[in-house]
Design a protein around this motif. Structure first.
Motif, PDB file in Angstrom:
ATOM      1  N   VAL A 167       0.842  -1.196   0.000  1.00 23.81           N
ATOM      2  CA  VAL A 167       0.000   0.000   0.000  1.00 23.81           C
ATOM      3  C   VAL A 167       0.879   1.248   0.000  1.00 23.81           C
ATOM      4  CG1 VAL A 167      -1.772   1.315   1.248  1.00 23.81           C
ATOM      5  CG2 VAL A 167      -1.853  -1.194   1.237  1.00 23.81           C
ATOM      6  N   VAL A 168       0.703   2.068  -1.034  1.00 23.71           N
ATOM      7  CA  VAL A 168       1.484   3.292  -1.158  1.00 23.71           C
ATOM      8  C   VAL A 168       0.533   4.481  -1.087  1.00 23.71           C
ATOM      9  CG1 VAL A 168       3.092   4.601  -2.599  1.00 23.71           C
ATOM     10  CG2 VAL A 168       3.098   2.090  -2.687  1.00 23.71           C
ATOM     11  N   ALA A 169       0.791   5.389  -0.157  1.00 24.19           N
ATOM     12  CA  ALA A 169      -0.042   6.593  -0.041  1.00 24.19           C
ATOM     13  C   ALA A 169       0.636   7.724  -0.794  1.00 24.19           C
ATOM     14  CB  ALA A 169      -0.217   6.973   1.426  1.00 24.19           C
ATOM     15  N   VAL A 170      -0.160   8.497  -1.544  1.00 19.57           N
ATOM     16  CA  VAL A 170       0.418   9.613  -2.294  1.00 19.57           C
ATOM     17  C   VAL A 170      -0.394  10.872  -2.035  1.00 19.57           C
ATOM     18  CG1 VAL A 170      -0.848   8.875  -4.359  1.00 19.57           C
ATOM     19  CG2 VAL A 170       1.050  10.469  -4.598  1.00 19.57           C
TER      20      VAL A 170
ATOM     21  N   ALA B   1       5.163   6.182   1.419  1.00 23.45           N
ATOM     22  CA  ALA B   1       4.412   7.348   0.961  1.00 23.45           C
ATOM     23  C   ALA B   1       5.204   8.154  -0.052  1.00 23.45           C
ATOM     24  CB  ALA B   1       4.037   8.227   2.147  1.00 23.45           C
ATOM     25  N   VAL B   2       4.462   8.851  -0.913  1.00 24.82           N
ATOM     26  CA  VAL B   2       5.055   9.775  -1.876  1.00 24.82           C
ATOM     27  C   VAL B   2       4.369  11.123  -1.686  1.00 24.82           C
ATOM     28  CG1 VAL B   2       5.365  10.323  -4.321  1.00 24.82           C
ATOM     29  CG2 VAL B   2       5.480   7.929  -3.560  1.00 24.82           C
ATOM     30  N   ARG B   3       5.181  12.161  -1.535  1.00 21.35           N
ATOM     31  CA  ARG B   3       4.608  13.512  -1.473  1.00 21.35           C
ATOM     32  C   ARG B   3       5.112  14.295  -2.682  1.00 21.35           C
ATOM     33  NH1 ARG B   3       6.088  18.639   0.607  1.00 21.35           N
ATOM     34  NH2 ARG B   3       8.002  17.881   1.567  1.00 21.35           N
ATOM     35  N   VAL B   4       4.163  14.777  -3.478  1.00 22.80           N
ATOM     36  CA  VAL B   4       4.516  15.542  -4.665  1.00 22.80           C
ATOM     37  C   VAL B   4       4.493  17.021  -4.306  1.00 22.80           C
ATOM     38  CG1 VAL B   4       3.849  16.138  -7.029  1.00 22.80           C
ATOM     39  CG2 VAL B   4       3.489  13.804  -6.172  1.00 22.80           C
TER      40      VAL B   4
END
Lengths: 266, 324
Positions: A56-59, A81-84
């Motif tokens: 599970v990847v949260a973005v 997690a990825v924060r753009v």
């Protein structure tokens, strides 16, 4: 199997507030994980618990402050997690769903998930379009306003068997081919509270910050076509007769109204 | 490029109310832009829907006879083809559950800026100004889209239904639907929320919202319903939390109710809730926030803490308030 969950940090407004220009003054805002996204995170974590080897990847798209919110998704069970974010985004009107779909679409293309969960809408702007626009942008199938998902069937048969919550207490039963974006409705599950252990673990889970250059998105691709030109408190049209006094006086007047309407006998 | 295309909403054989409201919203835009008003109706009994849609001001109705019920993949393909054929400056759709399921995809595929949930629209000098709410109806904003072609969804109940009898040209629009691109399959429908109680029959509803804070506190309103002979109902969050069954939910996705008295306790009055109870004979609201939108539609207002007012009200009717 990989599940991507889009999460948004939303601003909530206190009962009394002031508007300055086209924004609510910062002092009257609190920040929180979008309510719909809380259910989306829970659905992804439940899917991971139901299957073997589900990541599970949260973005999120947001400034540094929003790391607090995305850490919440990690504390509830997301793996990373990825924060753009980018200086070029800071000046853009993020109301424009096209902009969000392009940014999230670049993350989807890099991550190549089987499923994307996205809240139906956000508490603040109630736009309700990100999930479906994202699906179209990346060529995924989709379903909007999903209030049930057969997790076993997803894991075993790679099909998303969902219920869409229509108006007036009707549900539509639909099978959706993967890869797909599901726009998740509140009430689909019971979001867990982050445990203390979860919160501790979240601190050491990977959180990548991706710029436009990292995602291969040009600054011209995130220009907004929408421009917020005014914000104001709507004119209230209240014609209510207010029942004043302290609580027991108010209750007395209210009881009189109920008796007068004939719905409560003595 | 001054024409308007509105997309009708229907379900299980019935045209939904918002379809006629779309004709009004679309008609205003067509007048402002000096173009024609087109309506599209896709799937189902399109001929009979077209008859219902033929109201004053409608110039052309395009029917797409493919399938019975809504499928977003079919809608997206049909609307993309129609937009290529008609080149409308405006595409106007409902902000309904089905609208949410196809409109963003249509706008993305056609590369049109999209604004959702409009409560008012204004077009002048090439700019579309959309009025919409934010922060749970606490504020309204105007959003300008400077350059068309446009795509916008409208909120139900904000425009009057189009009236009169029109003389629109009805034509069948042939869409060569690519079945391989239809990747979701609607298997059926189910009515939910039956059970022991029908809140739409009640004369007096005591309805509870987020203001109750904790599940344990429900005891308080249950007692009030008990001493007054009222039926208990609620807003969405209470059902989402699993504190009351789905058949107690009032609102857009729950039940429509029209009791003699609707006593809203700790309910702010979000638009989805109001849609389900605004036709009540008498509405009484108890809320701590004097600016809560529920007071805009209330006949009587109590600005106060439900944890003070409700126990006092229970005593008024000779009951003993539970300690919560």
């Amino acid at each position: 199997m990989k599940v991507l969950v889009t999460v948004k940090e939303v601003a909530t407004v206190e009962d009394d507030f002031e508007i300055s220009g086209t924004e609510i003054e910062e002092t009257y805002l609190d920040y929180d994980l979008n309510e719909w996204d809380d259910y989306a995170v829970e659905e992804a974590v439940q899917l991971a618990e139901a299957g073997d080897d589900v990541e599970v990847v949260a973005v999120t798209i947001g400034p540094e402050r929003s790391e607090e919110t995305i850490r919440m998704a990690l504390a509830k069970g997301a793996d990373r997690a990825v924060r753009v974010w980018d200086d070029a985004i800071a000046d853009v009107e993020l109301l424009d769903v096209e902009t969000k779909a392009r940014l999230l679409g670049a993350v989807v293309e890099a991550e190549n998930p089987d499923l994307v969960f996205s809240g139906v809408q956000a508490n603040d702007d109630s736009f309700g379009a990100t999930g479906v626009a994202l699906a179209e942008t990346v060529g995924f199938e989709w379903a909007a306003v999903v209030n049930a998902l057969d997790t076993e069937k997803v894991v075993d048969e790679s099909v998303a068997s969902v219920r869409r919550e229509l108006e007036g207490g009707i549900e539509e039963l639909t099978d959706v081919e993967l890869p797909a974006v599901l726009a998740i409705q509140t009430g689909i599950n019971e979001p867990r509270y982050a445990s203390l252990r979860g919160i501790r673990q979240a601190q050491s889970k990977p959180l990548d910050v991706q710029s436009l250059a990292d995602l291969g998105v040009g600054a011209e691709d995130v220009a907004s076509s929408l421009d917020v030109t005014a914000m104001y408190e709507p004119e209230t049209e209240s014609e209510a007769q207010y029942l004043d006094g302290d609580a027991s006086e108010q209750a007395g007047k209210l009881a009189d109204v109920l008796r007068e309407k004939g719905v409560v006998g003595e | 490029m001054t024409d308007v295309l509105v997309v009708a909403d229907h379900r299980r054989g019935d045209l939904r109310d918002v379809s006629l409201e779309l004709l009004s919203a679309g008609g205003d835009l067509a007048d402002a832009a000096g173009g024609d008003l087109h309506a599209a109706v896709i799937s189902g009994n399109v001929e009979s829907f077209a008859e219902d849609l033929d109201r004053e001001g409608v110039d052309q109705i395009h029917t797409v006879a493919y399938g019975e019920e809504f499928n977003h993949d079919v809608y997206v393909q049909a609307l993309t083809a129609l937009a290529a054929d008609l080149a409308p400056e405006f595409i106007v759709v409902p902000n309904s559950v089905n609208g949410l399921d196809y409109a963003p995809a249509v706008a993305t595929r056609l590369d049109r800026p999209y604004v959702s949930d409009a409560v008012d629209l204004d077009y002048s000098e090439g700019t579309l100004e959309v009025t919409r709410e934010m922060y749970g109806s606490k504020v309204e904003t105007t959003v300008d889209v400077a350059e068309g072609p446009f795509a916008v969804s409208i909120r139900g109940g904000e425009w009057p239904p189009a009236e009169g009898i029109g003389d629109a040209e009805v034509s069948e629009f042939d869409v060569d639907v690519d079945e391989d691109a239809v990747r979701s399959n609607v298997k059926g429908f189910e009515e939910v929320g039956g059970g022991d109680v029908d809140i739409s029959d009640a004369e007096f509803l005591v309805s509870i919202g987020r203001g109750i804070e904790e599940e344990e506190n429900l005891e308080l309103v249950e007692k009030l319903a008990d001493v007054t002979g009222a039926t208990l109902s609620s807003s969405r969050p209470i059902v989402d939390n699993g504190w009351l069954a789905k058949n107690r939910q009032v609102g857009q996705s729950g039940k429509q109710v029209t009791p003699d008295v609707y006593l809203a306790i700790g309910i702010s009055g979000a638009v989805q809730h109001v849609a389900g109870m605004k036709a009540s004979e008498t509405i009484i609201a108890v809320n701590t926030d004097p600016n809560a939108p529920i007071f805009d539609i209330a006949d009587y207002g109590v600005v106060g803490d439900l944890f003070d007012v409700v126990p006092a009200l229970i005593e008024e009717f000779g009951g003993e308030p539970p300690s919560v």
